[in-house]
Design an enzyme around this catalytic site. Structure first.
Site, PDB file in Angstrom:
ATOM      1  N   ARG A  68       0.841  -1.197   0.000  1.00 15.59           N
ATOM      2  CA  ARG A  68       0.000   0.000   0.000  1.00 15.59           C
ATOM      3  C   ARG A  68       0.877   1.248   0.000  1.00 15.59           C
ATOM      4  O   ARG A  68       1.453   1.610   1.031  1.00 15.59           O
ATOM      5  CB  ARG A  68      -0.937  -0.014   1.209  1.00 15.59           C
ATOM      6  CG  ARG A  68      -2.024  -1.077   1.115  1.00 15.59           C
ATOM      7  CD  ARG A  68      -2.895  -1.121   2.348  1.00 15.59           C
ATOM      8  NE  ARG A  68      -2.169  -1.600   3.518  1.00 15.59           N
ATOM      9  CZ  ARG A  68      -2.702  -1.772   4.720  1.00 15.59           C
ATOM     10  NH1 ARG A  68      -3.981  -1.478   4.913  1.00 15.59           N
ATOM     11  NH2 ARG A  68      -1.982  -2.228   5.719  1.00 15.59           N
ATOM     12  N   ASP A 106       1.911   5.303  -0.290  1.00 18.84           N
ATOM     13  CA  ASP A 106       1.373   6.544   0.254  1.00 18.84           C
ATOM     14  C   ASP A 106       1.094   7.566  -0.845  1.00 18.84           C
ATOM     15  O   ASP A 106       1.449   7.363  -2.009  1.00 18.84           O
ATOM     16  CB  ASP A 106       2.366   7.156   1.248  1.00 18.84           C
ATOM     17  CG  ASP A 106       2.564   6.303   2.479  1.00 18.84           C
ATOM     18  OD1 ASP A 106       1.627   5.550   2.833  1.00 18.84           O
ATOM     19  OD2 ASP A 106       3.647   6.374   3.086  1.00 18.84           O
ATOM     20  N   ARG A 143      11.752   6.050   3.214  1.00 21.82           N
ATOM     21  CA  ARG A 143      11.928   7.503   3.206  1.00 21.82           C
ATOM     22  C   ARG A 143      12.720   7.989   4.416  1.00 21.82           C
ATOM     23  O   ARG A 143      13.505   8.942   4.320  1.00 21.82           O
ATOM     24  CB  ARG A 143      10.558   8.179   3.130  1.00 21.82           C
ATOM     25  CG  ARG A 143       9.867   7.963   1.786  1.00 21.82           C
ATOM     26  CD  ARG A 143       8.404   8.337   1.839  1.00 21.82           C
ATOM     27  NE  ARG A 143       8.227   9.746   2.212  1.00 21.82           N
ATOM     28  CZ  ARG A 143       7.056  10.292   2.530  1.00 21.82           C
ATOM     29  NH1 ARG A 143       5.947   9.539   2.509  1.00 21.82           N
ATOM     30  NH2 ARG A 143       6.976  11.559   2.857  1.00 21.82           N
TER      31      ARG A 143
END
Length: 259
Positions: free
Chosen positions: A45, A47, A192
């Site tokens: 999933r 973002d 990230r």
């Protein structure tokens, strides 16, 4: 399937969102071919603003349409920012998420004084020179199975922070610095957060050994800022050979090709 994440509010369908999600957009197109509601399950999933290169999705075929219909037909009902590349019947035991053995992400940083307008929304940007070799050397401490609490977002809902990184590399490709990372699974914002800390090494603000120290310390507040979403690509998913899924994937960007 592949998609430009900048057009969507992430993968997961959610009610009352002002911007469409990839899942909702895909399910609407699938439902038009099936002439009834279709629910999908994905491998990862992503973002908001994160791109999908070779996202794998499964669903139950309620009507027995042809493989061509699930590709060409569905694509006719999708915006240009989303494309289905192939379809294949799989055994009942297959699950896009739980059958996956590893996932691979790519993060792209444009490392120029002034960012090109042609790269906006496709890559991250750092105007100061980055030492890609130092970033690569520091990243090697991440390989193996570890507690990745130091790179886990506060909103992460995973049951535990243990993950295994199978491979990670950082290299310079012209004006771009590219990180490739493969793991059995990832925590929320893990890639990230890793990139944000590695950039501090690349800028000379921290030594190479700092990444290993962060990892051992398990304290997210001591790490670098979370890197922007626009440079992140879900590159590929690996499954057991018995499912016989196609291994080829579309290129991750106009300028860096595939994995």
């Amino acid at each position: 399937m592949s998609y430009h994440g900048g057009s969507f509010c992430g993968w997961q369908a959610q009610p009352h969102l002002p911007v469409a999600t990839v899942q909702a957009t895909l399910e609407q197109a699938l439902s038009k071919i099936a002439t009834c509601p279709v629910t999908t399950h994905c491998a990862g999933r992503t973002d908001t603003a994160v791109h999908g290169v070779a996202q794998i999705v499964h669903f139950d075929d309620p009507v027995g349409r042809s493989q061509k219909a699930w590709v060409m037909g569905v694509n006719r009902h999708l915006p240009a920012t989303v494309r289905v590349h192939w379809s294949k019947s799989v055994p009942e035991e297959f699950h896009a998420r739980f059958s996956a053995t590893s996932r691979r992400y790519r993060y792209i940083i444009s490392n120029t004084g002034i960012q090109s307008p042609h790269h906006v929304g496709l890559v991250s940007h750092c105007r100061k020179p980055l030492d890609a070799q130092a970033m690569h050397d520091a990243s090697q401490a991440l390989c193996g199975e570890h507690d990745f609490s130091a790179f886990r977002a506060a909103q992460c809902q995973a049951r535990h922070p243990i993950r295994e990184i199978l491979e990670v590399s950082v290299k310079r490709v012209g004006d771009f610095v590219v990180l490739d990372i493969e793991a059995n699974a990832f925590l929320y914002h893990m890639v990230r957060n890793l990139v944000g800390s590695l950039q501090m090494v690349g800028l000379g603000l921290r030594p190479c050994e700092w990444i290993a120290e962060l990892l051992a310390g398990k304290d997210r507040t001591l790490g670098g800022d979370t890197a922007g979403a626009e440079g992140l690509y879900l590159q590929s998913i690996t499954y057991p050979r018995r499912f016989e899924l196609p291994q080829n994937s579309p290129p991750s960007s106009l300028f860096l090709g595939g994995s």
